[in-house]
Motif scaffolding. Sequence first.
Motif, PDB file in Angstrom:
ATOM      1  N   LYS A  23       0.821  -1.201   0.000  1.00  0.00           N
ATOM      2  CA  LYS A  23       0.000   0.000   0.000  1.00  0.00           C
ATOM      3  C   LYS A  23       0.858   1.254   0.000  1.00  0.00           C
ATOM      4  O   LYS A  23       0.477   2.274  -0.561  1.00  0.00           O
ATOM      5  N   LYS A  24       2.017   1.180   0.616  1.00  0.00           N
ATOM      6  CA  LYS A  24       2.891   2.349   0.699  1.00  0.00           C
ATOM      7  C   LYS A  24       3.922   2.321  -0.423  1.00  0.00           C
ATOM      8  O   LYS A  24       4.555   1.306  -0.674  1.00  0.00           O
ATOM      9  N   SER A  61      -1.553   9.372  -2.928  1.00  0.00           N
ATOM     10  CA  SER A  61      -2.709   9.439  -2.023  1.00  0.00           C
ATOM     11  C   SER A  61      -3.819   8.466  -2.398  1.00  0.00           C
ATOM     12  O   SER A  61      -4.868   8.427  -1.772  1.00  0.00           O
ATOM     13  N   TYR A  62      -3.575   7.632  -3.438  1.00  0.00           N
ATOM     14  CA  TYR A  62      -4.603   6.728  -3.993  1.00  0.00           C
ATOM     15  C   TYR A  62      -4.495   5.302  -3.440  1.00  0.00           C
ATOM     16  O   TYR A  62      -4.504   4.375  -4.201  1.00  0.00           O
ATOM     17  N   ASN A  63      -4.424   5.061  -2.195  1.00  0.00           N
ATOM     18  CA  ASN A  63      -4.109   3.722  -1.675  1.00  0.00           C
ATOM     19  C   ASN A  63      -4.987   2.619  -2.258  1.00  0.00           C
ATOM     20  O   ASN A  63      -4.489   1.640  -2.825  1.00  0.00           O
ATOM     21  N   SER A  64      -6.299   2.739  -2.152  1.00  0.00           N
ATOM     22  CA  SER A  64      -7.193   1.681  -2.637  1.00  0.00           C
ATOM     23  C   SER A  64      -7.202   1.610  -4.160  1.00  0.00           C
ATOM     24  O   SER A  64      -7.248   0.531  -4.753  1.00  0.00           O
ATOM     25  N   ASN A 114      -4.755   2.404  -6.187  1.00  0.00           N
ATOM     26  CA  ASN A 114      -3.486   1.801  -6.629  1.00  0.00           C
ATOM     27  C   ASN A 114      -3.565   0.287  -6.616  1.00  0.00           C
ATOM     28  O   ASN A 114      -3.041  -0.389  -7.505  1.00  0.00           O
TER      29      ASN A 114
END
Length: 361
Positions: free
Chosen positions: A170-171, A320-323, A325
């Motif tokens: 996620k990061k 800033s697009y975690n989900s 991505n």
Amino acid sequence: ASSLQTAKMADALSNFCDLSIFLPNTGIKNISVKKFYNLSNKLKIIRLKNFTTFPIGLNHYLFSFMSVIKSFRLKPDFYITRMFMASAFLTFFKKKHILEIHNDMHLEGRVVRTLFKYLNLFNSKYVLKIVTTTNTLKKHYSLNYRIKNEKFIILPNGSSFVRIKERIKKKIKNVGYFGSLNKSRGLDRILFLSRKFKDLNFFVYGGEKKDIQKLNQKYRHKNLFFNEYVDQFKIESKIKKMDLLLLPYTEKITVAGDVGNMFDYTSPLKMFDYLAAGKIIISSDIHVLNEILKDKYNCFFVKNYLNNYAWTSKFNQVLSYNSKNFIVSLNALKDSKLYTTSVRAKKFYQFLNINSLYFLE
């Protein structure tokens, strides 16, 4: 890239038929082709010993002619070539073959361009199919050489990566670029981004040792790491260590020797490797790449890709697009199954339905 694509395709085709490949007597001699290109099969290579340097000019014509002549003793069922001149000789000798095209004829000599245009060689009955890697390239040849539509097969390039279930992070921490260091491939853009995003690590893989030494001396950013060209048996693991991968093309895309321009027709091998790695991809929004890449579906496009700050804005969005991505990365991995060297070779073989093959390169 041309040699890599040829080696990988020859390797994949060898799983279906008896294949021989003719080459000039060039390249590194102290390492096997199988190891260097990370192949599954030991290719049947026949080298023309008189050609000890890359055949250009008159030697290009001689190499094409001698390759065809020496192939006769093998009595192959079929031929595939990426060389226009070899295709011309095969046509003159009434040998059925496939001509695979990856670019326009700009880099070809006047003799080759004249032969194909005025003798209408593309439409010869001995050229059974013309394979192009993009629909844009097919349209170019269809329009400029009046080639019948049924002659064409569009087969994009593909990856030979082993697909395993990857854990998508996620990061985002590590950003990677793999390929040529020519300015047309976006090196200046990577330098700019490494200064703007100091919390990210930027890894660049490509170029000779002397090039890397100069770059490391000139640019001393703590988050920027230059590495020389990585052998094929190592590159897959290197790519899979990245969280985000870049295709930062400019308005011109040169080929080996920093010549020519493939901007309108490119089908980059690394794009397919990036998809197969299941990572986030940020790419210049070049029209031809839209045949494979889809914005916010399997990649993120930078529309105004010649502007550094458009890249900064896109990076900030993606960070800033975690989900989002996660979904885009999964789509990339899913789509990659359609674009493999194995799938590509099967399509060749299904068309040919033969037992032995001769690959001219």
